[in-house]
Scaffold this active site. Sequence first.
Site, PDB file in Angstrom:
ATOM      1  N   PRO A   1       4.767  -5.023  -7.815  1.00 55.02           N
ATOM      2  CA  PRO A   1       6.192  -4.776  -7.596  1.00 55.02           C
ATOM      3  C   PRO A   1       6.506  -4.619  -6.115  1.00 55.02           C
ATOM      4  O   PRO A   1       5.825  -3.872  -5.408  1.00 55.02           O
ATOM      5  CB  PRO A   1       6.429  -3.453  -8.337  1.00 55.02           C
ATOM      6  CG  PRO A   1       5.095  -2.786  -8.383  1.00 55.02           C
ATOM      7  CD  PRO A   1       4.084  -3.880  -8.455  1.00 55.02           C
TER       8      PRO A   1
ATOM      9  N   SER B   1       9.844  -4.358  -9.683  1.00 58.59           N
ATOM     10  CA  SER B   1      10.162  -3.059  -9.081  1.00 58.59           C
ATOM     11  C   SER B   1      11.438  -2.453  -9.665  1.00 58.59           C
ATOM     12  O   SER B   1      12.391  -3.165  -9.977  1.00 58.59           O
ATOM     13  CB  SER B   1      10.343  -3.249  -7.571  1.00 58.59           C
ATOM     14  OG  SER B   1      10.897  -2.091  -6.995  1.00 58.59           O
TER      15      SER B   1
ATOM     16  N   TYR C   1       9.991   4.062 -10.805  1.00 60.74           N
ATOM     17  CA  TYR C   1       9.970   5.248  -9.953  1.00 60.74           C
ATOM     18  C   TYR C   1      10.451   6.387 -10.819  1.00 60.74           C
ATOM     19  O   TYR C   1      11.417   6.240 -11.582  1.00 60.74           O
ATOM     20  CB  TYR C   1      10.849   5.058  -8.722  1.00 60.74           C
ATOM     21  CG  TYR C   1      10.140   4.301  -7.617  1.00 60.74           C
ATOM     22  CD1 TYR C   1       8.955   4.782  -7.084  1.00 60.74           C
ATOM     23  CD2 TYR C   1      10.648   3.106  -7.117  1.00 60.74           C
ATOM     24  CE1 TYR C   1       8.292   4.104  -6.075  1.00 60.74           C
ATOM     25  CE2 TYR C   1       9.999   2.409  -6.105  1.00 60.74           C
ATOM     26  CZ  TYR C   1       8.820   2.923  -5.587  1.00 60.74           C
ATOM     27  OH  TYR C   1       8.158   2.249  -4.595  1.00 60.74           O
TER      28      TYR C   1
ATOM     29  N   THR D   1       4.857   4.525 -10.784  1.00 59.57           N
ATOM     30  CA  THR D   1       4.297   4.681  -9.436  1.00 59.57           C
ATOM     31  C   THR D   1       4.322   6.146  -9.030  1.00 59.57           C
ATOM     32  O   THR D   1       5.373   6.781  -9.054  1.00 59.57           O
ATOM     33  CB  THR D   1       5.099   3.829  -8.428  1.00 59.57           C
ATOM     34  OG1 THR D   1       5.008   2.476  -8.845  1.00 59.57           O
ATOM     35  CG2 THR D   1       4.561   3.970  -7.020  1.00 59.57           C
TER      36      THR D   1
ATOM     37  N   LYS E   1       0.322   3.801 -11.602  1.00 60.90           N
ATOM     38  CA  LYS E   1       0.074   3.045 -10.361  1.00 60.90           C
ATOM     39  C   LYS E   1       0.015   4.008  -9.183  1.00 60.90           C
ATOM     40  O   LYS E   1       0.965   4.767  -8.947  1.00 60.90           O
ATOM     41  CB  LYS E   1       1.199   2.028 -10.141  1.00 60.90           C
ATOM     42  CG  LYS E   1       1.086   1.224  -8.846  1.00 60.90           C
ATOM     43  CD  LYS E   1       2.145   0.131  -8.786  1.00 60.90           C
ATOM     44  CE  LYS E   1       1.995  -0.752  -7.565  1.00 60.90           C
ATOM     45  NZ  LYS E   1       2.522  -0.173  -6.331  1.00 60.90           N
TER      46      LYS E   1
ATOM     47  N   SER F   1      -4.161   2.127  -6.159  1.00 62.41           N
ATOM     48  CA  SER F   1      -3.230   1.610  -5.152  1.00 62.41           C
ATOM     49  C   SER F   1      -2.885   2.713  -4.177  1.00 62.41           C
ATOM     50  O   SER F   1      -2.823   3.891  -4.556  1.00 62.41           O
ATOM     51  CB  SER F   1      -1.948   1.110  -5.847  1.00 62.41           C
ATOM     52  OG  SER F   1      -0.996   0.663  -4.903  1.00 62.41           O
TER      53      SER F   1
ATOM     54  N   HIS G   1      -0.094   1.950  -2.320  1.00 60.23           N
ATOM     55  CA  HIS G   1       1.227   1.395  -2.017  1.00 60.23           C
ATOM     56  C   HIS G   1       1.144   0.403  -0.854  1.00 60.23           C
ATOM     57  O   HIS G   1       2.045   0.301  -0.030  1.00 60.23           O
ATOM     58  CB  HIS G   1       2.213   2.519  -1.681  1.00 60.23           C
ATOM     59  CG  HIS G   1       3.588   2.316  -2.250  1.00 60.23           C
ATOM     60  ND1 HIS G   1       4.044   2.968  -3.361  1.00 60.23           N
ATOM     61  CD2 HIS G   1       4.615   1.523  -1.856  1.00 60.23           C
ATOM     62  CE1 HIS G   1       5.297   2.596  -3.612  1.00 60.23           C
ATOM     63  NE2 HIS G   1       5.664   1.701  -2.716  1.00 60.23           N
TER      64      HIS G   1
ATOM     65  N   ARG H   1       1.420   2.123   2.449  1.00 58.08           N
ATOM     66  CA  ARG H   1       2.784   2.572   2.776  1.00 58.08           C
ATOM     67  C   ARG H   1       3.036   3.995   2.302  1.00 58.08           C
ATOM     68  O   ARG H   1       4.184   4.433   2.214  1.00 58.08           O
ATOM     69  CB  ARG H   1       3.802   1.645   2.104  1.00 58.08           C
ATOM     70  CG  ARG H   1       3.771   0.243   2.656  1.00 58.08           C
ATOM     71  CD  ARG H   1       4.414  -0.730   1.699  1.00 58.08           C
ATOM     72  NE  ARG H   1       5.857  -0.740   1.721  1.00 58.08           N
ATOM     73  CZ  ARG H   1       6.592  -1.428   2.559  1.00 58.08           C
ATOM     74  NH1 ARG H   1       6.024  -2.147   3.503  1.00 58.08           N
ATOM     75  NH2 ARG H   1       7.912  -1.410   2.497  1.00 58.08           N
TER      76      ARG H   1
ATOM     77  N   ASP I   1      -4.887  -2.906  -6.274  1.00 51.70           N
ATOM     78  CA  ASP I   1      -4.200  -3.750  -5.304  1.00 51.70           C
ATOM     79  C   ASP I   1      -4.404  -3.176  -3.915  1.00 51.70           C
ATOM     80  O   ASP I   1      -4.884  -2.047  -3.755  1.00 51.70           O
ATOM     81  CB  ASP I   1      -2.704  -3.910  -5.645  1.00 51.70           C
ATOM     82  CG  ASP I   1      -1.878  -2.646  -5.418  1.00 51.70           C
ATOM     83  OD1 ASP I   1      -2.162  -1.869  -4.483  1.00 51.70           O
ATOM     84  OD2 ASP I   1      -0.914  -2.431  -6.179  1.00 51.70           O
ATOM     85  N   GLY I   2      -4.053  -3.986  -2.904  1.00 50.98           N
ATOM     86  CA  GLY I   2      -4.129  -3.518  -1.524  1.00 50.98           C
ATOM     87  C   GLY I   2      -5.056  -4.359  -0.676  1.00 50.98           C
ATOM     88  O   GLY I   2      -6.277  -4.319  -0.860  1.00 50.98           O
ATOM     89  N   GLY I   3      -4.482  -5.151   0.210  1.00 51.02           N
ATOM     90  CA  GLY I   3      -5.273  -5.890   1.195  1.00 51.02           C
ATOM     91  C   GLY I   3      -5.906  -7.170   0.698  1.00 51.02           C
ATOM     92  O   GLY I   3      -6.700  -7.776   1.426  1.00 51.02           O
TER      93      GLY I   3
ATOM     94  N   ARG J   1      -6.351 -10.806   0.266  1.00 51.83           N
ATOM     95  CA  ARG J   1      -5.817 -11.962   1.001  1.00 51.83           C
ATOM     96  C   ARG J   1      -6.574 -13.249   0.707  1.00 51.83           C
ATOM     97  O   ARG J   1      -6.182 -14.324   1.141  1.00 51.83           O
ATOM     98  CB  ARG J   1      -5.889 -11.704   2.528  1.00 51.83           C
ATOM     99  CG  ARG J   1      -5.238 -10.416   2.984  1.00 51.83           C
ATOM    100  CD  ARG J   1      -3.712 -10.469   2.844  1.00 51.83           C
ATOM    101  NE  ARG J   1      -3.079  -9.240   3.303  1.00 51.83           N
ATOM    102  CZ  ARG J   1      -2.614  -8.287   2.480  1.00 51.83           C
ATOM    103  NH1 ARG J   1      -2.687  -8.431   1.171  1.00 51.83           N
ATOM    104  NH2 ARG J   1      -2.038  -7.194   2.964  1.00 51.83           N
TER     105      ARG J   1
ATOM    106  N   GLY K   1       0.560  -8.079  -3.037  1.00 54.09           N
ATOM    107  CA  GLY K   1       1.925  -7.728  -2.666  1.00 54.09           C
ATOM    108  C   GLY K   1       2.407  -8.659  -1.573  1.00 54.09           C
ATOM    109  O   GLY K   1       3.006  -9.705  -1.833  1.00 54.09           O
TER     110      GLY K   1
HETATM  111  C1  LIG Z   1       7.774  -4.407   1.149  1.00 50.01           C
HETATM  112  C2  LIG Z   1       7.064  -3.701   0.037  1.00 50.01           C
HETATM  113  C3  LIG Z   1       7.800  -3.089  -0.961  1.00 50.01           C
HETATM  114  C4  LIG Z   1       7.146  -2.454  -2.016  1.00 50.01           C
HETATM  115  N1  LIG Z   1       7.889  -1.923  -3.024  1.00 50.01           N
HETATM  116  C5  LIG Z   1       7.259  -1.321  -4.060  1.00 50.01           C
HETATM  117  C6  LIG Z   1       8.002  -0.821  -5.162  1.00 50.01           C
HETATM  118  O1  LIG Z   1       9.209  -0.958  -5.225  1.00 50.01           O
HETATM  119  N2  LIG Z   1       7.304  -0.189  -6.144  1.00 50.01           N
HETATM  120  C7  LIG Z   1       5.934  -0.044  -6.114  1.00 50.01           C
HETATM  121  O2  LIG Z   1       5.361   0.543  -7.025  1.00 50.01           O
HETATM  122  N3  LIG Z   1       5.221  -0.553  -5.096  1.00 50.01           N
HETATM  123  C8  LIG Z   1       5.848  -1.190  -4.083  1.00 50.01           C
HETATM  124  N4  LIG Z   1       5.096  -1.730  -3.076  1.00 50.01           N
HETATM  125  C9  LIG Z   1       3.615  -1.664  -3.134  1.00 50.01           C
HETATM  126  C10 LIG Z   1       3.069  -2.879  -3.871  1.00 50.01           C
HETATM  127  O3  LIG Z   1       3.387  -2.829  -5.235  1.00 50.01           O
HETATM  128  C11 LIG Z   1       1.544  -2.997  -3.742  1.00 50.01           C
HETATM  129  O4  LIG Z   1       0.963  -1.782  -4.125  1.00 50.01           O
HETATM  130  C12 LIG Z   1       1.077  -3.375  -2.332  1.00 50.01           C
HETATM  131  O5  LIG Z   1       1.990  -4.240  -1.718  1.00 50.01           O
HETATM  132  C13 LIG Z   1      -0.293  -4.054  -2.380  1.00 50.01           C
HETATM  133  O6  LIG Z   1      -0.792  -4.236  -1.098  1.00 50.01           O
HETATM  134  P1  LIG Z   1      -0.702  -5.614  -0.284  1.00 50.01           P
HETATM  135  O7  LIG Z   1       0.727  -5.775   0.153  1.00 50.01           O
HETATM  136  O8  LIG Z   1      -1.639  -5.393   0.843  1.00 50.01           O
HETATM  137  O9  LIG Z   1      -1.134  -6.750  -1.192  1.00 50.01           O
HETATM  138  C14 LIG Z   1       5.735  -2.400  -2.035  1.00 50.01           C
HETATM  139  C15 LIG Z   1       5.002  -3.025  -1.027  1.00 50.01           C
HETATM  140  C16 LIG Z   1       5.648  -3.678  -0.015  1.00 50.01           C
HETATM  141  C17 LIG Z   1       4.829  -4.384   1.034  1.00 50.01           C
END
Ligand SMILES: Cc1cc2nc3c(=O)[nH]c(=O)nc-3n(C[C@H](O)[C@H](O)[C@H](O)COP(=O)(O)O)c2cc1C
Length: 405
Positions: free
Chosen positions: A120, A149, A172, A198, A277, A299, A301, A304, A332-334, A336, A355
């Site tokens: 998402p 999302s 959320y 999340t 998540k 995750s 995020h 973030r 998830d995360g990183g 590529r 993501g």
């Molecule tokens: C711009 C952006 C917005 C995101 N918005 C949400 C969200 O609305 N809800 C959520 O659970 N995760 C959100 N995420 C986290 C992603 O679901 C995911 O965990 C993450 O992007 C994975 O890492 P990656 O970008 O390195 O692949 C967001 C990530 C990004 C980059």
Amino acid sequence: MTRNDRRAWLKFLAASPLLAGALPFASAPARRASAATRPLGSAAEALDVFELRDLAQRLVPPAHWGYLQSGVDGDVTLRANEAAFARYELRGRRFVDVSHLDLATTVLGMPLATPIFCCPIGSLRALHPDGEVAVAAAAKTRNALQILSTQSSYPLEAVVAARGGPVWFQLYTTNRFEATRQLLKRAESAGCPVVAVTVDLPAGRNTETAARLRREDTRLCSACHTVDAQGEPRLSLAAEPMFQGIDTRGLALTSASLSWDFIKRLRDATTMKIVIKGIEAGEDAALAVEHGADGIIVSNHGGRALESGRATLESLPEVVRGAAGRIPVLMDGGVRRGTDVYKALALGARAVGIGRPYAWGLGAFGQSGVERVLEILALEFRLAMVGCGARSVREISADSLIARG
Ligand SMILES: Cc1cc2nc3c(=O)[nH]c(=O)nc-3n(C[C@H](O)[C@H](O)[C@H](O)COP(=O)(O)O)c2cc1C
């Protein structure tokens, strides 16, 4: 100039090899040098996800690019997520008949072409006018899982229609359960089989890179967003598609007082399967099982939330141990490269989320860009399976991995 005119203009500029280096956003500090010698003419030309990233960076305005790329504070966790995959090398095997490979998998009853899913991401229209609907259309073509999302810029029903099948709904928690209940009912009515709640963002964060890149944007945020006294964009749930018909007065997306009781309440309030998540610790994985979760997504995020430097790939083994095989663990995360997908599966993930990579494809070419990202990663993943002698995802194991350092 309308947004579409602007995109068309930027696309024209991007297509010009002479002007390519002189684009207005090319000077953004976070810009990394493009490996491409000339801009891509179509998504099909992209050799890896980074070429789509570089084109998307030229096309997406700096404030929106910053929104996508940002981590928190110094982006240490974000970089750690990506870097962690390099700690593992793959151990090739020989004389395995890999003439028939099966990349398919099933997650919580949902059959998927590959274990790669779209995470998402909120507000995808910031990257392309077709936003989440384009992602859904691409997920349909590739038979991939899409998690939508809460902050989708298109209504859930429009996304489900474009997907032509179920999507999972990311929730959320909000600070008012009545609003949460309304979101759940809407997701159930739209046919979502799973809610991914999340839990890694309970109380704020510091997205410094996003703020820095906003300074570079010459457009007025107030033209499209509700803004605060300083002219900075302010979250307005009332304007978001998922909050239509919900009383948003005093409503926040998350709550700092959340406890495990929330999962019990969720269980009682929905017929959907519940995936949590944002789990990073083994103890929390065990508690998730105890509280009736149907699955976990490891995750942070996308770097973030908590700025700590711990990569999700590093968290994965302890979460898998904590879940003790009782519920599936996704991560998830990183991610590529297809080899990253392989490594995560070898460490126990059932499926692996992307993501930013699909968002780069979206920003570069819309639907076809997302399709190309899913295709590239599946091709790379297939080659990792070939090299390691794994004929199906079930045959992928930690025996393929050598940990360095
Ligand atoms: C711009 C952006 C917005 C995101 N918005 C949400 C969200 O609305 N809800 C959520 O659970 N995760 C959100 N995420 C986290 C992603 O679901 C995911 O965990 C993450 O992007 C994975 O890492 P990656 O970008 O390195 O692949 C967001 C990530 C990004 C980059």
